[in-house]
Design a protein around this motif. Structure first.
Motif, PDB file in Angstrom:
ATOM      1  N   VAL A 190       6.619   9.341   0.546  1.00  0.00           N
ATOM      2  CA  VAL A 190       5.813   9.022  -0.635  1.00  0.00           C
ATOM      3  C   VAL A 190       5.539   7.530  -0.637  1.00  0.00           C
ATOM      4  CG1 VAL A 190       5.651   9.155  -3.144  1.00  0.00           C
ATOM      5  CG2 VAL A 190       6.912  10.913  -1.883  1.00  0.00           C
ATOM      6  N   ALA A 191       4.268   7.167  -0.655  1.00  0.00           N
ATOM      7  CA  ALA A 191       3.871   5.765  -0.540  1.00  0.00           C
ATOM      8  C   ALA A 191       2.769   5.452  -1.542  1.00  0.00           C
ATOM      9  CB  ALA A 191       3.393   5.471   0.886  1.00  0.00           C
ATOM     10  N   ALA A 192       2.420   4.178  -1.631  1.00  0.00           N
ATOM     11  CA  ALA A 192       1.305   3.731  -2.462  1.00  0.00           C
ATOM     12  C   ALA A 192       0.631   2.562  -1.773  1.00  0.00           C
ATOM     13  CB  ALA A 192       1.776   3.338  -3.859  1.00  0.00           C
ATOM     14  N   SER A 193      -0.643   2.373  -2.070  1.00  0.00           N
ATOM     15  CA  SER A 193      -1.407   1.283  -1.461  1.00  0.00           C
ATOM     16  C   SER A 193      -2.356   0.689  -2.485  1.00  0.00           C
ATOM     17  CB  SER A 193      -2.195   1.800  -0.251  1.00  0.00           C
ATOM     18  OG  SER A 193      -3.083   2.834  -0.638  1.00  0.00           O
ATOM     19  N   LEU A 194      -2.828  -0.514  -2.197  1.00  0.00           N
ATOM     20  CA  LEU A 194      -3.768  -1.216  -3.065  1.00  0.00           C
ATOM     21  C   LEU A 194      -5.125  -1.286  -2.387  1.00  0.00           C
ATOM     22  CD1 LEU A 194      -1.445  -4.142  -4.215  1.00  0.00           C
ATOM     23  CD2 LEU A 194      -1.995  -2.059  -5.476  1.00  0.00           C
ATOM     24  N   ASP A 195      -6.161  -1.270  -3.181  1.00  0.00           N
ATOM     25  CA  ASP A 195      -7.524  -1.335  -2.659  1.00  0.00           C
ATOM     26  C   ASP A 195      -7.711  -2.646  -1.891  1.00  0.00           C
ATOM     27  OD1 ASP A 195     -10.189  -1.114  -2.147  1.00  0.00           O
ATOM     28  OD2 ASP A 195     -10.838  -1.096  -4.236  1.00  0.00           O
ATOM     29  N   ALA A 196      -8.153  -2.525  -0.634  1.00  0.00           N
ATOM     30  CA  ALA A 196      -8.279  -3.705   0.217  1.00  0.00           C
ATOM     31  C   ALA A 196      -9.287  -4.708  -0.323  1.00  0.00           C
ATOM     32  CB  ALA A 196      -8.681  -3.275   1.636  1.00  0.00           C
ATOM     33  N   SER A 197     -10.286  -4.234  -1.086  1.00  0.00           N
ATOM     34  CA  SER A 197     -11.323  -5.147  -1.560  1.00  0.00           C
ATOM     35  C   SER A 197     -10.832  -6.080  -2.660  1.00  0.00           C
ATOM     36  CB  SER A 197     -12.517  -4.343  -2.079  1.00  0.00           C
ATOM     37  OG  SER A 197     -12.152  -3.570  -3.223  1.00  0.00           O
ATOM     38  N   THR A 198      -9.668  -5.783  -3.255  1.00  0.00           N
ATOM     39  CA  THR A 198      -9.155  -6.631  -4.330  1.00  0.00           C
ATOM     40  C   THR A 198      -8.339  -7.806  -3.825  1.00  0.00           C
ATOM     41  OG1 THR A 198      -7.107  -5.356  -4.581  1.00  0.00           O
ATOM     42  CG2 THR A 198      -9.033  -4.606  -5.827  1.00  0.00           C
ATOM     43  N   ALA A 199      -7.908  -7.770  -2.567  1.00  0.00           N
ATOM     44  CA  ALA A 199      -7.079  -8.819  -1.954  1.00  0.00           C
ATOM     45  C   ALA A 199      -5.748  -8.992  -2.681  1.00  0.00           C
ATOM     46  CB  ALA A 199      -7.834 -10.156  -1.924  1.00  0.00           C
ATOM     47  N   ARG A 200      -5.293  -7.987  -3.391  1.00  0.00           N
ATOM     48  CA  ARG A 200      -4.015  -8.063  -4.092  1.00  0.00           C
ATOM     49  C   ARG A 200      -2.922  -7.439  -3.235  1.00  0.00           C
ATOM     50  NH1 ARG A 200      -4.271  -6.820 -10.383  1.00  0.00           N
ATOM     51  NH2 ARG A 200      -2.542  -8.265 -10.228  1.00  0.00           N
ATOM     52  N   THR A 201      -1.678  -7.816  -3.515  1.00  0.00           N
ATOM     53  CA  THR A 201      -0.530  -7.267  -2.810  1.00  0.00           C
ATOM     54  C   THR A 201       0.503  -6.829  -3.828  1.00  0.00           C
ATOM     55  OG1 THR A 201       0.715  -9.346  -2.665  1.00  0.00           O
ATOM     56  CG2 THR A 201      -0.953  -8.923  -0.954  1.00  0.00           C
ATOM     57  N   PHE A 202       1.507  -6.093  -3.358  1.00  0.00           N
ATOM     58  CA  PHE A 202       2.566  -5.658  -4.261  1.00  0.00           C
ATOM     59  C   PHE A 202       3.436  -6.834  -4.699  1.00  0.00           C
ATOM     60  CE2 PHE A 202       1.554  -1.428  -2.575  1.00  0.00           C
ATOM     61  CZ  PHE A 202       1.535  -0.712  -3.764  1.00  0.00           C
ATOM     62  N   GLY A 203       3.347  -7.941  -3.979  1.00  0.00           N
ATOM     63  CA  GLY A 203       4.042  -9.136  -4.436  1.00  0.00           C
ATOM     64  C   GLY A 203       3.462  -9.694  -5.719  1.00  0.00           C
ATOM     65  N   ASP A 204       2.222  -9.327  -6.041  1.00  0.00           N
ATOM     66  CA  ASP A 204       1.599  -9.772  -7.287  1.00  0.00           C
ATOM     67  C   ASP A 204       2.085  -8.973  -8.493  1.00  0.00           C
ATOM     68  OD1 ASP A 204      -0.008 -11.608  -5.892  1.00  0.00           O
ATOM     69  OD2 ASP A 204      -1.496 -10.059  -5.454  1.00  0.00           O
ATOM     70  N   ALA A 205       2.800  -7.889  -8.257  1.00  0.00           N
ATOM     71  CA  ALA A 205       3.248  -7.027  -9.347  1.00  0.00           C
ATOM     72  C   ALA A 205       4.491  -7.602 -10.017  1.00  0.00           C
ATOM     73  CB  ALA A 205       3.538  -5.622  -8.831  1.00  0.00           C
ATOM     74  N   ALA A 206       4.566  -7.400 -11.328  1.00  0.00           N
ATOM     75  CA  ALA A 206       5.762  -7.799 -12.068  1.00  0.00           C
ATOM     76  C   ALA A 206       6.863  -6.749 -11.951  1.00  0.00           C
ATOM     77  CB  ALA A 206       5.418  -8.029 -13.539  1.00  0.00           C
ATOM     78  N   GLY A 207       6.486  -5.527 -11.636  1.00  0.00           N
ATOM     79  CA  GLY A 207       7.471  -4.468 -11.484  1.00  0.00           C
ATOM     80  C   GLY A 207       6.913  -3.316 -10.673  1.00  0.00           C
ATOM     81  N   VAL A 208       7.721  -2.784  -9.769  1.00  0.00           N
ATOM     82  CA  VAL A 208       7.355  -1.629  -8.955  1.00  0.00           C
ATOM     83  C   VAL A 208       8.587  -0.742  -8.854  1.00  0.00           C
ATOM     84  CG1 VAL A 208       6.519  -0.807  -6.731  1.00  0.00           C
ATOM     85  CG2 VAL A 208       5.744  -3.016  -7.592  1.00  0.00           C
ATOM     86  N   ARG A 209       8.435   0.545  -9.085  1.00  0.00           N
ATOM     87  CA  ARG A 209       9.610   1.419  -9.038  1.00  0.00           C
ATOM     88  C   ARG A 209       9.194   2.857  -8.754  1.00  0.00           C
ATOM     89  NH1 ARG A 209      10.759   1.089 -15.571  1.00  0.00           N
ATOM     90  NH2 ARG A 209       9.182   2.613 -16.201  1.00  0.00           N
ATOM     91  N   LEU A 210      10.164   3.625  -8.300  1.00  0.00           N
ATOM     92  CA  LEU A 210      10.024   5.065  -8.114  1.00  0.00           C
ATOM     93  C   LEU A 210      10.934   5.756  -9.112  1.00  0.00           C
ATOM     94  CD1 LEU A 210       9.934   7.152  -4.887  1.00  0.00           C
ATOM     95  CD2 LEU A 210      11.745   7.613  -6.532  1.00  0.00           C
ATOM     96  N   ARG A 211      10.396   6.770  -9.779  1.00  0.00           N
ATOM     97  CA  ARG A 211      11.213   7.600 -10.671  1.00  0.00           C
ATOM     98  C   ARG A 211      11.089   9.056 -10.252  1.00  0.00           C
ATOM     99  NH1 ARG A 211       9.631   8.278 -15.852  1.00  0.00           N
ATOM    100  NH2 ARG A 211       7.544   7.439 -15.457  1.00  0.00           N
ATOM    101  N   LEU A 212      12.181   9.790 -10.407  1.00  0.00           N
ATOM    102  CA  LEU A 212      12.199  11.204 -10.080  1.00  0.00           C
ATOM    103  C   LEU A 212      12.586  11.984 -11.326  1.00  0.00           C
ATOM    104  CD1 LEU A 212      11.890  13.220  -7.709  1.00  0.00           C
ATOM    105  CD2 LEU A 212      14.363  13.084  -7.416  1.00  0.00           C
ATOM    106  N   GLN A 213      11.799  12.988 -11.654  1.00  0.00           N
ATOM    107  CA  GLN A 213      12.070  13.827 -12.813  1.00  0.00           C
ATOM    108  C   GLN A 213      12.239  15.281 -12.392  1.00  0.00           C
ATOM    109  OE1 GLN A 213       9.111  13.671 -15.878  1.00  0.00           O
ATOM    110  NE2 GLN A 213       9.866  11.753 -16.757  1.00  0.00           N
ATOM    111  N   ARG A 214      13.002  16.004 -13.201  1.00  0.00           N
ATOM    112  CA  ARG A 214      13.050  17.457 -13.082  1.00  0.00           C
ATOM    113  C   ARG A 214      11.837  18.005 -13.829  1.00  0.00           C
ATOM    114  NH1 ARG A 214      18.494  18.619 -14.476  1.00  0.00           N
ATOM    115  NH2 ARG A 214      17.882  18.296 -16.630  1.00  0.00           N
ATOM    116  N   SER A 215      10.983  18.750 -13.152  1.00  0.00           N
ATOM    117  CA  SER A 215       9.727  19.190 -13.754  1.00  0.00           C
ATOM    118  C   SER A 215       9.938  20.132 -14.931  1.00  0.00           C
ATOM    119  CB  SER A 215       8.853  19.878 -12.697  1.00  0.00           C
ATOM    120  OG  SER A 215       8.503  18.989 -11.665  1.00  0.00           O
TER     121      SER A 215
END
Length: 696
Positions: free
Chosen positions: A117-142
């Motif tokens: 499971v991954a995520a990516s940013l639109d290349a045209s924005t020139a942004r990176t995940f380092g620009d984020a204040a928070g990044v996390r994965l959560r798992l729930q029981r459906s």
């Protein structure tokens, strides 16, 4: 975000845990990839899922789930719509947004050993995940939305693609590993490493170019601290010199484009086809669900209930879609009709009962059904809630042609104190029909016979005598309010004003379900959610005869605004698109828009060009004139054009019911025609690589 009574387990980078140890049901899981920017700004990330075999590669491009291909393994892996928190919530204030993936691990074939499971940013924005204040994965029981696990990624720097985690098999069990591995070169680098053949060609053959995606893999070390590292992928099989063929371990893969979608989904070419004429004979085809012989409303209701519940238990994809909306786990569905219950020394007979079994767990709901103009009764619903609570059942489901107007969750106001242990859900026939069409014609039904059964049910629902036609009229207050608006005697405090305003909100929901079935994507109706907004809308209806609603179509350039003007007798649909940015000339921007509108688009379509600056200045012209002389939209002094609003107006019917010459029919026709002529052709402006200022 979801509140839970117990704190989820926190996982560190490289660590792993068995799903069974988290208390989660094997299979029924929801994965959230959360991100937020600084100062309340959102991070617009795109989720992707890779299904890998023992070689560490995808078997084919069908094992790559992303925005251009959101479903795999017959729905066992499903990329859902982005989840945006309520506007006034703490999560919204912090800028959190969530991408959602549902996993049914029981349905994943044995040859799939890892799910990345991954995520990516639109290349045209020139942004990176380092620009984020928070990044996390959560798992729930459906099954109950309980948070099981959280993994915070706090070391991202220049990566524009990020592997959050992976599910993998170990000793006939599923485990999850916190990965947190990044790729500077983006999504193409990530998926190429895992065997996806990325196409260098754009999906769209014309129009503005999207930036090309760098496909150079980025070297990154394996995640530390895991005693159960996934096996390294073997070298690709060599080509046999004698036969010229490769080994079965490396099947041919179709190239896929990882360019972000920039075009709205298309209507089917026959969306406005009329019903074929009678062939002249009096032979009637035998039908699985016949409408012949329907007499009383009670018989109509009984047939509708039996047909619906039978198809839900028979067609797995359709049944799971409906019960999932009501909180049920994914499992075997069994249905019953008119089951007798005793409560308070009286006999009660709900229209139906639905049971879903998954392993040792059983989920049960009572069902109350109304057809045609039948209205739900609050006393009856509350009694069924009491019966369900007394027997330990999970839910009560109501089904009717009613839609929850305004900010209500249910057409009937039930005492919320009675719902502490039993949940109450409402499914409109509009919504049920949309789910059936999605399953039958867009998502697909794996069994051919079941697919035919579902098509027969859709045909039955669409017949006027079935009583399952959806929103049928504007309500008993329509004529009174219409005449009062025209005579300028309507007041915001009038009961009729409030009823028709709420009914128009229902019409927007009806349109959303209608467009969902046509487009094959879930079209969301954006009704107002706050009391002041409702009050201002009632005031606007009384003062000027105007009603508006909004539809959000995934992939469209903006929200579609739908309106009705009771004084001018006009139904309308409109959308706004941002103009090209940079130092392009105003005439170039106008031509950029005109090139996107097809020749079939009506000359009566109106285009308004909005200028940049503190004052609300604009120019406007009909499409026919703008085609002949594009300069008519160019402002004086060559001011910068920042956006265009395109709109269509058609005559508004005054009749109460649905169909030709009615408000419902006029608004529905204007919306669908405008989408076909305008919305599905519009693409947002994207600067060309190396030439950000040009719009040609």
């Amino acid at each position: 975000m979801t509140d839970v009574t117990s704190a989820p387990r926190e996982l560190r980078k490289g660590a792993n845990v068995a799903i069974r140890d988290l208390g989660g049901e094997l299979g029924g899981l929801t994965v959230f990839l959360d991100s937020r920017g600084h100062d309340g700004e959102t991070i617009d990330a795109d989720v992707s899922v890779l299904l890998l075999d023992a070689s560490g590669k995808v078997r084919s491009s069908a094992d790559f789930v992303f925005y251009n291909q959101p479903i795999a393994l017959n729905g066992a892996v499903h990329l859902r719509d982005k989840l945006v928190p309520e506007p006034d919530s703490d999560e919204a204030a912090a800028g959190w947004s969530s991408d959602v993936v549902t996993l049914e691990l029981d349905d994943v074939p044995q040859e799939i050993e890892r799910i990345v499971v991954a995520a990516s940013l639109d290349a045209s924005t020139a942004r990176t995940f380092g620009d984020a204040a928070g990044v996390r994965l959560r798992l729930q029981r459906s099954s109950d939305a309980a948070d099981l696990l959280v993994f915070d990624i706090d070391d991202a720097t220049t990566e524009s693609a990020l592997v959050f985690g992976e599910f993998y098999r170990r000793d006939e069990d599923w485990k999850i590993r916190a990965v947190g591995r990044g790729y500077q070169a983006g999504l193409a680098a990530l998926v190429t490493e895992h065997g996806v053949d990325v196409s260098e060609e754009a999906d769209e053959p014309e129009g503005p170019e999207a930036p090309a995606v760098d496909e150079t893999p980025d070297e990154a070390p394996a995640p530390p601290g895991d005693a159960e590292q996934a096996p390294a992928p073997p070298m690709p099989a060599e080509v046999d010199d004698d036969t010229g063929t490769s080994s079965p371990a490396t099947p041919a893969k179709r190239s896929v484009s990882v360019r972000r979608p920039t075009r709205a989904p298309r209507l089917p070419v026959d969306w406005n086809a009329s019903i074929p004429a009678d062939d002249g004979n009096d032979w009637q085809a035998a039908r699985l669900f016949p409408v012949a012989g329907i007499g009383s409303g009670e018989e109509q209701e009984r047939r509708a209930t039996s047909a619906l519940l039978a198809v839900m238990s028979m067609v797995r994809e359709f049944g799971a879609a409906l019960t999932g909306r009501c909180g049920a786990p994914r499992g075997t569905i069994t249905t019953y009709i008119e089951v007798p219950f005793g409560q308070d020394e009286e006999a009660y007979r709900p229209d139906g009962v639905i049971q879903v079994r998954r392993g040792t767990r059983e989920w049960t709901a009572l069902v109350e059904v109304k057809t045609s103009t039948g209205r739900l009764n609050v006393e009856q619903i509350e009694k069924y809630v009491e019966i369900a609570r007394a027997r330990g059942y999970d839910a009560v489901i109501t089904i009717s042609n009613e839609l929850a107007g305004g900010d209500a969750d249910h057409p009937v106001a039930v005492d919320r104190r009675k719902l502490r242990k039993v949940s109450l859900h409402h499914l409109s026939w509009d919504q049920i029909r949309a789910e059936a069409v999605l399953a039958a014609r867009h998502r697909g039904v794996s069994d051919a016979t079941q697919a035919k059964v579902l098509e027969e049910f859709i045909r039955y629902m669409s017949h006027a005598r079935s009583g399952m036609g959806g929103l049928g009229d504007m309500g008993p207050s329509w004529v009174k309010l219409r005449d009062a608006v025209k005579s300028k005697t309507a007041r915001a405090s009038d009961k009729a004003t409030g009823e028709i305003s709420a009914r128009f909100d229902e019409l927007i929901q009806h349109l959303g379900h209608h467009m969902t079935g046509l487009l094959g994507v879930e079209v969301q109706s954006l009704a107002p959610r706050e009391a002041p907004d409702h009050a201002s809308r009632r005031q606007q209806l009384a003062d000027s005869g105007l009603m508006f609603g909004r539809l959000k179509v995934p992939g469209a350039v903006d929200v579609l605004v739908v309106g009705a003007d009771l004084r001018a007798d006009k139904a309308s649909a409109a959308i706004t698109i941002g103009a090209p940015r940079g130092d392009t000339r105003p005439l170039t921007r106008v031509n950029w828009l005109l090139r996107q509108l097809p020749d079939e688009a009506k000359d009566s379509i109106r285009i308004e060009a909005h200028m940049a600056g503190p004052r609300a200045v604009s120019t406007a012209a009909l499409l026919g004139k703008a085609r002949q002389d594009p300069s008519c939209l160019v402002p004086e002094e060559q001011r910068e054009i920042k956006a265009f609003t395109i709109s269509l107006e058609v005559p508004l019917g005054n009749k109460r019911a649905a169909g030709t010459g009615t408000l419902i029919g006029s608004v529905k026709g204007a919306t669908t025609t405008f989408y076909a002529d305008v919305v599905q052709h519009l693409r947002p402006w994207v600067a060309k690589v190396g030439s950000p200022s040009r719009a040609e």
